[in-house]
Every structure is written in C-alpha cells, then in structure tokens.
Design an enzyme around this catalytic site. Structure first.
Site, short mmCIF file in Angstrom:
data_model
loop_
_atom_site.label_atom_id
_atom_site.label_comp_id
_atom_site.label_asym_id
_atom_site.label_seq_id
_atom_site.Cartn_x
_atom_site.Cartn_y
_atom_site.Cartn_z
N ARG A 1 0.85 -1.20 0.00
CA ARG A 1 0.00 0.00 0.00
C ARG A 1 0.88 1.25 0.00
NH1 ARG A 1 -3.31 3.45 3.16
NH2 ARG A 1 -1.90 3.35 4.91
N SER B 1 -6.52 2.69 0.63
CA SER B 1 -6.46 2.43 2.07
C SER B 1 -6.62 0.92 2.29
CB SER B 1 -7.54 3.23 2.82
OG SER B 1 -8.78 2.61 2.69
N GLN C 1 -17.92 8.58 0.11
CA GLN C 1 -17.51 9.35 1.30
C GLN C 1 -17.84 10.83 1.12
OE1 GLN C 1 -13.60 7.22 1.89
NE2 GLN C 1 -13.63 8.45 3.76
N SER D 1 -17.07 -2.89 8.45
CA SER D 1 -17.07 -1.72 9.33
C SER D 1 -15.65 -1.50 9.83
CB SER D 1 -18.02 -1.99 10.51
OG SER D 1 -17.92 -0.97 11.45
N ASN D 2 -14.98 -0.49 9.26
CA ASN D 2 -13.58 -0.25 9.62
C ASN D 2 -13.49 0.76 10.76
OD1 ASN D 2 -10.82 0.05 9.66
ND2 ASN D 2 -10.71 1.32 7.81
N GLY E 1 -10.30 -3.81 13.06
CA GLY E 1 -9.67 -3.03 14.13
C GLY E 1 -8.48 -2.23 13.62
N HIS F 1 -26.46 -16.78 13.19
CA HIS F 1 -26.27 -18.18 13.58
C HIS F 1 -27.46 -19.05 13.22
CE1 HIS F 1 -23.95 -21.30 15.15
NE2 HIS F 1 -23.62 -20.81 16.33
N ASP G 1 -23.01 -21.52 10.36
CA ASP G 1 -22.40 -22.13 11.55
C ASP G 1 -20.96 -21.65 11.69
OD1 ASP G 1 -20.84 -23.72 9.82
OD2 ASP G 1 -22.41 -25.25 9.72
N1 CAO Z 1 -5.90 0.74 11.05
C1 CAO Z 1 -5.01 1.71 10.98
N2 CAO Z 1 -5.09 2.75 10.13
C2 CAO Z 1 -6.17 2.78 9.33
C3 CAO Z 1 -7.15 1.80 9.36
C4 CAO Z 1 -7.00 0.73 10.26
N3 CAO Z 1 -7.88 -0.23 10.35
N4 CAO Z 1 -8.09 2.12 8.45
C5 CAO Z 1 -7.72 3.24 7.87
N5 CAO Z 1 -6.55 3.64 8.41
C6 CAO Z 1 -5.82 4.83 8.07
C7 CAO Z 1 -5.77 5.06 6.59
O1 CAO Z 1 -4.80 4.27 5.97
C8 CAO Z 1 -5.50 6.53 6.55
O2 CAO Z 1 -4.15 6.79 6.91
P1 CAO Z 1 -3.09 7.39 5.86
O3 CAO Z 1 -3.64 8.71 5.47
O4 CAO Z 1 -1.85 7.47 6.64
O5 CAO Z 1 -3.03 6.42 4.74
C9 CAO Z 1 -6.33 7.06 7.68
O6 CAO Z 1 -6.51 5.96 8.56
C10 CAO Z 1 -7.67 7.60 7.27
O7 CAO Z 1 -8.36 6.64 6.53
P2 CAO Z 1 -9.80 6.98 5.96
O8 CAO Z 1 -10.77 7.02 7.08
O9 CAO Z 1 -9.72 8.17 5.12
O10 CAO Z 1 -10.13 5.85 4.93
P3 CAO Z 1 -10.66 4.38 5.05
O11 CAO Z 1 -10.89 4.03 3.64
O12 CAO Z 1 -9.76 3.49 5.76
O13 CAO Z 1 -12.04 4.45 5.86
C11 CAO Z 1 -14.29 5.03 6.34
C12 CAO Z 1 -13.14 5.12 5.35
C13 CAO Z 1 -15.46 5.75 5.73
C14 CAO Z 1 -14.67 3.59 6.59
C15 CAO Z 1 -13.89 5.66 7.67
O14 CAO Z 1 -13.55 7.00 7.47
C16 CAO Z 1 -14.96 5.56 8.72
O15 CAO Z 1 -15.96 6.29 8.69
N6 CAO Z 1 -14.74 4.68 9.70
C17 CAO Z 1 -15.66 4.50 10.84
C18 CAO Z 1 -16.62 3.38 10.60
C19 CAO Z 1 -17.49 3.19 11.80
O16 CAO Z 1 -17.94 4.13 12.42
N7 CAO Z 1 -17.74 1.92 12.14
C20 CAO Z 1 -18.49 1.60 13.31
C21 CAO Z 1 -19.78 0.98 12.93
S1 CAO Z 1 -20.58 0.29 14.31
O17 CAO Z 1 -21.14 1.57 15.05
#
Ligand code: CAO
Length: 375
Positions: free
Chosen positions: A181, A195, A271, A292-293, A317, A345, A349
């Site tokens: 990456r 990302s 986004q 969900s990231n 995570g 579930h 399974d």
């Molecule tokens: N671990 C470490 N760093 C991470 C990461 C992870 N899992 N995921 C993303 N990053 C980093 C990216 O690489 C980026 O860093 P750099 O600029 O150094 O490359 C930075 O974090 C910002 O990433 P981003 O948020 O712009 O992009 P993304 O594509 O990874 O994620 C999105 C997009 C929309 C999923 C995110 O912004 C978001 O909203 N996350 C929250 C989701 C959420 O609320 N989930 C909970 C649901 S249950 O209530």
C-alpha cells in the site's frame, strides 16, 4: 372596465393533468370492483436511512405515523407536484394537502421539505430536566429526543439484535499489505490513494466467490411458509461510515467486477456524498454484506451488529505494530489488525464462518494471491 390586478379568475383541473397514479387512486378499489387485488404495492420513497435499510413492514401505511392521509384524494397530485415530491424524496402521504379535497400542492411540498430540513438540522432538544428519584439524590437527569438517524438506528438495531449473532475474531498479519500500500501510494501520489479498506473489500468479495452463502439474505417464515435463504449474485459491499449526520452504510455495487482502484474511487465518491449528507437512496440500498472499519478511528476489536437483509458483517480493528517470532525464532516487527466477524447463527455455523474468514485472511495476508484472482 379596467382590470387593475392580473389575477387568474379560476383554476381548471384538466384530465391530462391527472397522473396514472392518481387515476389508480380515483378508480374504485379492485376488490370492491370484484377483481383480485394486485400483488404490487406502489413503491414508497424512503425518508431517512441510517445503519440499516428500512424493512418493508416499516413502510406499511399502518406503521407510517407521519401519514396525514385523510382519504383517497389526499394523495392526489398533478405530475408537476409528483416531480417535486420525487426531487425532494418525499412520500406524498406525509404531506398535508391544502388543495381541493386535501390535494397536495407545490407549496405544500416546499413547506414540508423546508420544515423537514429544519428538523434534521436541529441539535437534540432537552425535553425535560428533573432530579433523580434514585439513591443518588444529587443527580440531575435530562431527557433528550433522538436525532433522525439515532431514531432509525434505534429501530433497526433493536430489530437486528433479535437475530442470534455469534462473533468470530482473528488477528491478521498486514505487514506485506502495508508495504504494498505504501509503495503504490507513493508511486501514484495523492490522486488515487488506496487504504486498507479497499483491499479488504476486494478480499471479502473474492472469498464470497467460494462462500456464496455469506452474500445471501434470510427470508423469514411467514403465513406458515418455511424460512428461505435468498442467494444473491452481485456482491454489493456495505461500508459503515462515520459522517457528520451519524452512522450511514452506503454500499459499493458489483465489487466482483471492480479493480481495487475502482473500489477506491467508488469509496471516495460515497464518502464525499456522505460527508455532505447527499447520499441517494440507491447508494444506501441493496447491500449484501458489510465491512465496518472502526480501526480508522481506533480500537482493536469490535463486535459488529448485523445489517438488515445480510447474514455477516466484518469489523476491522486498528492496525498496530507488534513484536513477533519469525520461523528462525528471531524477534521481528509485524503489523497486525484484528478482524471480528458477526454472523447470523440461524443459517451460518461457526465452521463455515471460520473457513470463509480464513479465505479473507489468506487474501489480505498475501496480496499477491488476491492479484492472481483479479480479472
Ligand atoms: N488501522 C489503521 N489505520 C487505518 C485503518 C485501520 N484499520 N483504516 C484506515 N486507516 C488509516 C488510513 O490508511 C488513513 O491513513 P493514511 O492517510 O496514513 O493512509 C487514515 O486511517 C484515514 O483513513 P480513511 O478514514 O480516510 O479511509 P478508510 O478508507 O480506511 O475508511 C471510512 C473510510 C469511511 C470507513 C472511515 O472513514 C470511517 O468512517 N470509519 C468509521 C466506521 C465506523 O464508524 N464503524 C463503526 C460501525 S458500528 O457503530
């Protein structure tokens, strides 16, 4: 006689102004006319989406608390008004018609859209303040109404938790992916930034090719019918997004036919729309599995809750660097990330989930393997 004010003398409703929908309303009900009723219901505009898609039971007129319909004529409108309703994404039954027989006029739609915009922009309101009646006598409690998205989340999450979930979690080595990456992002500059999430979405889609069950939905038993699994061909992968309005889950459509770069471009489109609160219904519906990231904000583990009409969700995570042993027993640096899967579930399974998760792990840990499967 001199006409001082150029005001219309009267309004005439011409037949061509009555849309086919209105004609259907004006016509006697089919059952009343001795004909079988059509199985197709008119599709209703969805006002607000949050974590989950609304289910059909919520769209039923009996559940539509906002409906002000007072009779058949209250949902009549000219094509111009219908165009306006469509433009604002407003369901006609929610609008109080001030025209003849309760007909909805253009200004009714404008008024409705304006008051809805004001409502959703309002911060949560404190509705009451009272001293606690419990043991902590010094405590002061305040009731706050939910925002529209919290309201939707309240309903959908409560429903989702009636599904028996199980959690499956694992630690993934993302060292090679981090290196790749970094290299790709350095070469392409900021223009096409990739990302972790974009690779993970592709890995999930590739794994679904071998485990299509994870892309299915459950059709619950009703009217004595047995429950069914509905298999789905397209991989429309939802992304949980933290937006200024709250949690939204748009989906990337047809991931199996997209490259990782295509996925990145589509994610940035979604986004940008989500940030401005302009995601159209089409982007928020039709998801088949979700990622969900939470790691982009923080946190090592998450126990994600299933999205409606889906049987699995992956929580990602935060990537972190940890010491590890290599095959020679030497201590090395490793970048790891925790993947937490929740699955339904009733139909999935643990062993199936583990096998699917192992496929995703293989693709993420060895991105070359993922490249080999790209078309
Ligand atoms: N671990 C470490 N760093 C991470 C990461 C992870 N899992 N995921 C993303 N990053 C980093 C990216 O690489 C980026 O860093 P750099 O600029 O150094 O490359 C930075 O974090 C910002 O990433 P981003 O948020 O712009 O992009 P993304 O594509 O990874 O994620 C999105 C997009 C929309 C999923 C995110 O912004 C978001 O909203 N996350 C929250 C989701 C959420 O609320 N989930 C909970 C649901 S249950 O209530």
């Amino acid at each position: 006689m001199e006409l001082r004010e150029k005001k219309p003398l009267c309004d005439i409703d011409v037949q061509s102004d009555i849309s086919p929908e209105d004609e259907a309303i004006l016509a006697p009900p089919a059952e009343q006319a001795g004909e079988p009723s059509s199985p197709q219901q008119p599709q209703k505009a969805v006002e607000q989406y949050s974590y989950l898609q609304r289910d059909q039971s919520e769209d039923s007129p009996s559940n539509n608390k906002a409906a002000i319909s007072s009779g058949r004529h209250s949902s009549l409108a000219t094509p111009a008004v219908r165009g306006l309703l469509k433009e604002f994404g407003v369901n006609i039954v929610e609008v109080l018609g001030t025209g003849k027989d309760g007909r909805v006029l253009k200004e009714d739609v404008h008024n409705f859209a304006a008051s809805r915009a004001i409502e959703s922009a309002k911060p949560p309101q404190a509705t009451s303040t009272r001293p606690s009646s419990g043991a902590d006598q010094g405590q002061v409690e305040k009731s706050i109404t939910l925002t529209p998205i919290q309201n939707q989340m309240f309903k959908t999450m409560t429903r989702s938790l009636t599904i028996p979930h199980f959690l499956y979690a694992d630690e993934i080595d993302v060292t090679p992916l981090s290196t790749l990456r970094h290299r790709l992002n350095t070469q392409s500059g900021k223009q096409h930034k990739l990302s972790f999430l974009h690779f993970i979405i592709k890995a999930v889609s590739l794994a679904i090719e071998d485990f299509p069950l994870l892309n299915a939905r459950v059709e619950a038993a009703s009217n004595g019918d047995a429950p069914k699994l509905v298999m789905r061909e397209k991989h429309n992968i939802g992304i949980a997004m933290d937006t200024p309005q709250g949690l939204l889950v748009p989906n990337v459509k047809h991931v199996s036919s997209k490259s990782i770069l295509d996925i990145a471009l589509e994610c940035s489109r979604l986004q940008a729309l989500a940030k401005d609160g302009k995601l159209p219904v089409a982007d928020l519906t039709g998801g088949t599995i979700t990622v969900s990231n939470i790691g982009s904000i923080g946190g090592t583990y998450v126990a994600p809750v299933l999205v409606q009409k889906e049987v699995a969700i992956l929580g990602v995570g935060k990537a972190r660097t940890v010491p590890a042993f290599n095959e020679q027993g030497q201590v090395i640096k490793k970048d790891v990330m925790n993947f937490s899967w929740s699955a339904d579930h009733r139909v999935i399974d643990g062993a199936t989930m583990a096998r699917m998760a192992e496929h995703v792990r293989a693709f993420v840990e060895e991105p070359g393997l993922m490249m080999a499967r790209l078309r």
